[in-house]
Design an enzyme around this catalytic site. Structure first.
Site, PDB file in Angstrom:
ATOM      1  N   GLY A 103       0.830  -1.201   0.000  1.00 36.47           N
ATOM      2  CA  GLY A 103       0.000   0.000   0.000  1.00 36.47           C
ATOM      3  C   GLY A 103       0.859   1.243   0.000  1.00 36.47           C
ATOM      4  N   GLU A 104       0.184   2.361  -0.171  1.00 38.18           N
ATOM      5  CA  GLU A 104       0.899   3.620  -0.222  1.00 38.18           C
ATOM      6  C   GLU A 104       0.259   4.575   0.773  1.00 38.18           C
ATOM      7  OE1 GLU A 104       1.584   5.030  -4.119  1.00 38.18           O
ATOM      8  OE2 GLU A 104       2.575   6.852  -3.417  1.00 38.18           O
ATOM      9  N   GLY A 105       1.075   5.164   1.612  1.00 32.54           N
ATOM     10  CA  GLY A 105       0.568   6.154   2.558  1.00 32.54           C
ATOM     11  C   GLY A 105       1.028   7.533   2.148  1.00 32.54           C
ATOM     12  N   THR A 106       0.777   8.509   3.002  1.00 34.32           N
ATOM     13  CA  THR A 106       1.126   9.878   2.644  1.00 34.32           C
ATOM     14  C   THR A 106       2.632  10.085   2.610  1.00 34.32           C
ATOM     15  OG1 THR A 106       0.460  10.256   4.922  1.00 34.32           O
ATOM     16  CG2 THR A 106      -0.923  11.210   3.215  1.00 34.32           C
ATOM     17  N   TYR A 107       3.348   9.457   3.503  1.00 26.96           N
ATOM     18  CA  TYR A 107       4.791   9.704   3.506  1.00 26.96           C
ATOM     19  C   TYR A 107       5.617   8.433   3.364  1.00 26.96           C
ATOM     20  CZ  TYR A 107       5.561   8.290   8.392  1.00 26.96           C
ATOM     21  OH  TYR A 107       5.671   7.572   9.550  1.00 26.96           O
ATOM     22  N   ALA A 108       4.960   7.334   2.983  1.00 25.23           N
ATOM     23  CA  ALA A 108       5.706   6.086   2.852  1.00 25.23           C
ATOM     24  C   ALA A 108       5.013   5.121   1.900  1.00 25.23           C
ATOM     25  CB  ALA A 108       5.839   5.429   4.222  1.00 25.23           C
ATOM     26  N   VAL A 155       4.538   0.957   1.549  1.00 25.07           N
ATOM     27  CA  VAL A 155       4.661  -0.202   2.426  1.00 25.07           C
ATOM     28  C   VAL A 155       4.757  -1.465   1.579  1.00 25.07           C
ATOM     29  CG1 VAL A 155       3.620  -1.461   4.338  1.00 25.07           C
ATOM     30  CG2 VAL A 155       3.332   1.023   4.193  1.00 25.07           C
ATOM     31  N   ASP A 181      -3.541  10.847  16.062  1.00 27.17           N
ATOM     32  CA  ASP A 181      -4.225  10.516  14.803  1.00 27.17           C
ATOM     33  C   ASP A 181      -5.009   9.216  14.940  1.00 27.17           C
ATOM     34  OD1 ASP A 181      -5.085  11.080  12.250  1.00 27.17           O
ATOM     35  OD2 ASP A 181      -3.322  10.216  11.272  1.00 27.17           O
TER      36      ASP A 181
HETATM   37  P1  ADP Z   1      -1.876   5.351   5.576  1.00 24.83           P
HETATM   38  O1  ADP Z   1      -2.128   5.386   7.043  1.00 24.83           O
HETATM   39  O2  ADP Z   1      -1.837   6.704   4.936  1.00 24.83           O
HETATM   40  O3  ADP Z   1      -2.735   4.357   4.851  1.00 24.83           O
HETATM   41  P2  ADP Z   1       0.586   3.801   5.884  1.00 24.83           P
HETATM   42  O4  ADP Z   1       1.890   4.252   5.332  1.00 24.83           O
HETATM   43  O5  ADP Z   1       0.538   3.562   7.333  1.00 24.83           O
HETATM   44  O6  ADP Z   1      -0.381   4.901   5.373  1.00 24.83           O
HETATM   45  O7  ADP Z   1       0.133   2.475   5.164  1.00 24.83           O
HETATM   46  C1  ADP Z   1      -0.197   2.372   3.805  1.00 24.83           C
HETATM   47  C2  ADP Z   1      -0.907   1.056   3.539  1.00 24.83           C
HETATM   48  O8  ADP Z   1       0.001  -0.033   3.692  1.00 24.83           O
HETATM   49  C3  ADP Z   1      -2.032   0.746   4.506  1.00 24.83           C
HETATM   50  O9  ADP Z   1      -3.248   1.258   4.094  1.00 24.83           O
HETATM   51  C4  ADP Z   1      -2.040  -0.776   4.522  1.00 24.83           C
HETATM   52  O10 ADP Z   1      -2.774  -1.269   3.419  1.00 24.83           O
HETATM   53  C5  ADP Z   1      -0.603  -1.139   4.333  1.00 24.83           C
HETATM   54  N1  ADP Z   1       0.095  -1.407   5.601  1.00 24.83           N
HETATM   55  C6  ADP Z   1       0.674  -0.504   6.422  1.00 24.83           C
HETATM   56  N2  ADP Z   1       1.261  -1.084   7.479  1.00 24.83           N
HETATM   57  C7  ADP Z   1       1.044  -2.406   7.359  1.00 24.83           C
HETATM   58  C8  ADP Z   1       1.397  -3.561   8.154  1.00 24.83           C
HETATM   59  N3  ADP Z   1       2.097  -3.443   9.281  1.00 24.83           N
HETATM   60  N4  ADP Z   1       1.008  -4.767   7.709  1.00 24.83           N
HETATM   61  C9  ADP Z   1       0.299  -4.881   6.548  1.00 24.83           C
HETATM   62  N5  ADP Z   1      -0.071  -3.849   5.777  1.00 24.83           N
HETATM   63  C10 ADP Z   1       0.302  -2.622   6.151  1.00 24.83           C
END
Ligand code: ADP
Length: 313
Positions: free
Chosen positions: A14-19, A21, A135
């Site tokens: 997945g993709e978050g705002t600053y990372a 994954v 948050d």
């Molecule tokens: P956000 O909170 O903006 O979604 P994160 O960077 O925390 O951003 O995570 C991005 C995505 O990566 C999440 O929506 C999730 O699908 C996946 N993800 C994050 N952390 C984990 C984890 N520990 N195990 C499995 N999937 C994860």
């Protein structure tokens, strides 16, 4: 060093705002899975690491060892200078996915009690260690294979050891943001997280966000309409906050009866706890520690054992 060679990076999760994954596994044992959170290089921080990443690393290290906080296994920097956080892999999605999937996921008061117990213990642990999460929302509550809920995403966390220090009011996703932050308070406490916990509680019950404001002004209007208008009577000092403005038609603070209509599925003890997390004046709002002592946890139905909780389909 060695840390980065311990793990092999796999597909993007997945993709978050600053990372971004990624799934990863141990080089020595491919059955040991991890989530590798690779921090994006941000233009504004060319020669340093983004502050969110530093925060996340610092606070996850500090809070290590609690069942309801995501585990940080290790940290390494990759050849492109990116910081990588090796986190516990949580394959079952998050609480938001369960709440929204009304067609496939059924749950009841005992399940809500189990999830709320895990969330409240996580928040108590943060506050007991002088950390504000800032948050809390269903999307940041990830679910482990054994059903345990884990508080994640500490990119906005900070320490509140020093009560004299001014903090930014621009934290917490709007729908979960407490009135003191909406009014621009620069000195605040664990009560900000407790408000968010209350809104997660409400959302678990009605399976929709309780106060989904489209702007800050609308967020305040929704709080006034649903919970009551903050005034000097129910919150001494509130009118002195820098950005205090409320709609002119003052709504009296909601009594338990009003909440029973909408949230009665968790019983009158559950509604009592909910109402105490949504007290307008942050000094009178229940604390995470007091929440754990509430009679609701002991009342019937008992919380569902974690292995029996509903899972995403
Ligand atoms: P956000 O909170 O903006 O979604 P994160 O960077 O925390 O951003 O995570 C991005 C995505 O990566 C999440 O929506 C999730 O699908 C996946 N993800 C994050 N952390 C984990 C984890 N520990 N195990 C499995 N999937 C994860």
């Amino acid at each position: 060093e060695d840390e980065k060679n311990k793990y092999i990076k796999g597909k993007k999760l997945g993709e978050g705002t600053y990372a971004n994954v990624y799934l990863g596994h141990s080089r020595l044992d491919s059955s040991i899975k991890v989530a590798i959170k690779k921090i994006k290089v941000q233009k504004e921080y060319q020669d340093g690491i983004a502050p969110d990443a530093i925060r996340e690393m610092k606070y996850l290290q500090k809070l290590r060892g609690h069942a309801n906080i995501i585990i940080l296994h290790s940290v390494f920097s990759s050849k492109d200078q990116n910081l990588n956080l090796v986190l516990e892999y949580l394959p079952l999605g998050d609480l938001e996915m369960l709440i929204r999937d009304v067609d496939h996921v059924r749950y009841g008061a005992a399940d809500i009690k189990a999830w709320m117990g895990m969330l409240t213990r996580a928040v108590w642990w943060c506050h007991d260690n002088y950390v504000l999460h800032r948050d809390i929302k269903p999307n940041n509550l990830l679910i482990a294979a054994d059903g345990e809920v884990k508080l994640a995403d500490f990119g906005l966390a900070r320490s509140f050891a020093d009560p004299g220090v001014r903090m930014t009011a621009n934290v917490i996703t709007r729908w979960y943001r407490p009135p003191e932050l909406l009014f621009g308070a620069r000195h605040y406490s664990g009560a900000v997280d407790v408000w968010s916990v209350g809104l997660v509680f409400a959302e678990l019950i009605i399976r929709a966000p309780y106060l989904p404001g489209n702007s800050e002004v609308e967020q305040i209007a929704l709080i006034c309409r649903e919970i009551g208008t903050p005034t000097e009577e129910n919150w001494p000092g509130v009118t002195q906050l820098k950005e205090y403005t409320v709609p002119s038609d003052v709504v009296p603070v909601a009594g338990k009866e009003k909440y029973m209509g909408r949230f009665g599925a968790v019983g009158s003890d559950g509604v009592d706890l909910l109402a105490k997390t949504l007290i307008l004046d942050p000094r009178r709002r229940i604390t995470a520690r007091e929440m754990l002592e509430h009679r609701w946890w002991k009342a019937d139905p008992k919380p569902t054992p974690k292995h029996d909780l509903p899972k995403k389909t």
